[in-house]
Design an enzyme around this catalytic site. Structure first.
Site: not given
Lengths: 97, 493
Positions: B182, B83, B158
């Protein structure tokens, strides 16, 4: 204490504290959004928190200490490499005072 | 749905076996992922950056060392996506924000360094909500990501890009970050396993800070076994993170049965607002647990209803402090507008560089901490947080794990919730409590609604990841939800 109605001047003050240059349309939108959120979080006022301590870390834990010895740090040129403006010695910034 | 079988292994466990037997080289495995990224990511938007040269070089080196009989790490040759909230040395890292567009970290996050030491191949950086603030990937400053199961749906957030990448076979595993859900929620929306480790289990060094008392790096993968393999590599104390715990990294459990497991079901998590199909899938999962010897009992977590309010005061307060560092002085965006002084530099730089959701949360956090309001908002929320934590402690005196839906509903449509920030915040209602308490939690696939995956969340006491993973692994041996794959993604025109 019921949720404060956020006046535009309140939001403008918060924007200054946050170091955010926001235009009047955004300030108005924020006043609206934050008002709705504050109405929602107002329910926390009804919770009995007598003798309840604030939670700081999820686990009881003493952070370990290390010996107070100097160790190599990020080299200057690496630290300056991503700077928008520098003079090989320091970051260059506009007038502070 | 009938998909022609793809000979390429699409789990880490299968890939390790193929690599070890010589059926496949790491170079071919990684090249296959890079090829799929090139063909499909225009449609999916899972990646913000890829590193084909670096990835292939690492893969070739793994092949060379394997051929020479040299020892290799447990993830040797396995393509992992990271990420963009997590720093990768030499590879652009943006946290999904324009304020860090083009920033190249001079160091790896500890979790990334440990993946590299395990000989994993870092294939690229994934898309996300800006600064990890969001539940749909729609607040990415660059582009939204799509759910591979339905391209008009969000992948969750997210860590939406990480979940989309693994679900579409663009990587065999991924790292995400989980602050209020997330990792778990996108895993749930994309039919994957996602773990939020116990707070302190995985070093936060190099994870760009959003809310420091909540943030954890966690794996996203197709199976419990794969996720456990990644967690075993990245977990463990780190001198660079003073909040990391001295407990050794959890070892992979295999083949456990659910017999003897006491499972608690909180009434507060199955009621109004939860899709009937989600409730049915979770109840069906609980029946599987019982058939295998677990006992399922009701428990109560009475302060659940306050969790979102507590979270959005504490996390935004911490974020307003953490994001103060983005000031245009040392890295990232600096306004090009001529300014009179440094205060104006800060204000313009930050207004230009941060998106609307980030600006909203910074202002809300500033409010919660401001003079005159701190006691009523921030401090009160910290006290209610203790009550939420005590709910879990009490429940775990009677049960080993708590089972809930991960999300009240399956993946929603792109654009559906962007106009109403509060509606978006309420999407996190089931994941946020475990974040507040700092306990361990994971999501595993447990069914489908209209072709969209449903996730079962298992929550355990601090440091209970081995038991949670064993339970998810045992459940996966009895079910096949985690074996389904989305229809092939159409290539971008």
């Amino acid at each position: 204490m019921s949720s404060p109605r956020l006046a535009l001047s309140d939001v403008a003050h918060l924007a200054r504290l946050s170091r955010l240059a926001l235009g009047p349309d955004e300030l108005a939108a924020l006043a609206h959004d934050l008002g709705a959120i504050l109405d929602y979080v107002a329910e926390l006022e009804t919770v009995d928190v007598t003798d309840v301590p604030p939670m700081v870390h999820p686990l009881p834990f003493d952070a370990p200490l290390r010996a107070d010895e100097a160790a190599p740090a990020l080299p200057r040129e690496v630290a300056l490499a991503a700077a928008p403006a520098h003079d090989d010695q320091a970051f260059l910034v506009p007038r502070v005072l | 749905m009938a998909t022609p079988p793809d000979p390429t292994p699409d789990t880490i466990v299968a890939a390790r076996a193929a690599l070890a037997s010589g059926a496949l080289t790491a170079e071919a495995l990684v090249a296959g992922c890079l090829d799929r990224i090139a063909r499909l990511d225009g449609t999916l938007g899972a990646f913000l950056a890829t590193d084909p040269e670096g990835a292939l070089a690492t893969a070739r080196d793994v092949d060379r060392r394997r051929a020479a009989g040299e020892p290799l790490g447990p993830l040797a040759g396995i393509p992992i996506a990271v990420k963009d909230q997590i720093c990768t040395r030499g590879l652009a890292t943006t946290a999904g924000s324009k304020i860090l567009a083009g920033w190249v970290p001079p160091y790896d996050a500890t979790a990334v360094a440990r993946l590299r030491a395990a000989d994993a191949v870092i294939i690229g950086k994934t898309n996300q909500d800006e600064f990890a603030m969001g539940s749909s990937n729609e607040s990415s400053a660059f582009r939204p990501a799509k759910n591979p199961w339905a391209l008009d749906r969000v992948p969750g957030g997210s860590s939406g890009g990480s979940a989309a990448a693994v679900a579409a076979g663009l990587a065999l595993g991924a790292l995400g970050t989980d602050t209020g859900g997330s990792v778990r929620q996108p895993a749930s929306f994309c039919g994957l396993v996602g773990i939020k480790p116990t707070y302190g289990r995985v070093s936060r060094y190099g994870a760009i800070a959003y809310a420091s008392s909540f943030d954890q790096i966690g794996p996203i993968a197709r199976t419990a076994e794969d996720a456990a393999l990644i967690l075993a590599v990245i977990a463990g104390q780190d001198p660079l993170d003073a909040t990391s715990l001295p407990t050794p990294a959890p070892l992979l459990p295999l083949g456990a049965s659910l017999g003897g497991l006491r499972v608690g079901v909180p009434a507060e998590y199955l009621g109004d607002g939860v899709s009937p199909a989600v409730q049915a899938a979770v109840r069906q999962a609980l029946a599987v647990f019982e058939d295998d010897g677990a006992t399922v009992v009701p428990v109560s977590l009475p302060h659940t209803r306050y969790a979102i309010a507590v979270y959005y005061l504490l996390a935004t307060a911490e974020a307003s402090s953490n994001l103060a560092r983005y000031d245009g002085l040392r890295y990232g965006h600096r306004t090009a507008t001529p300014v009179g002084d440094i205060a104006e530099l800060y204000a313009r730089t930050r207004a230009e560089g941060f998106g609307p959701e980030v600006r909203r949360r910074i202002v809300l956090g500033t409010f919660a901490l401001s003079a005159g309001y701190y006691d009523a908002y921030y401090e009160r929320a910290q006290r209610v947080r203790t009550l939420i934590r005590r709910d879990f402690d009490r429940a775990f005196a009677d049960v080993d794990v708590i089972a809930t839906p991960t999300s009240p509903y399956v993946a929603f449509a792109l654009g559906e919730k962007v106009a109403d920030p509060l509606a978006m915040y309420l999407a996190d209602v089931f994941t946020v409590p475990a974040s507040l308490a700092g306990v361990a939690a994971l999501s595993t696939p447990c069914g489908f609604e209209g072709g969209l995956p449903i996730g079962l969340q298992l929550i355990g006491p601090p440091l209970s990841e081995p038991r949670l993973l064993a339970a998810a692994d045992a459940y996966q041996r009895l079910t096949d939800h985690h074996l389904r794959r989305p229809a092939p993604t159409p290539e971008a025109a």
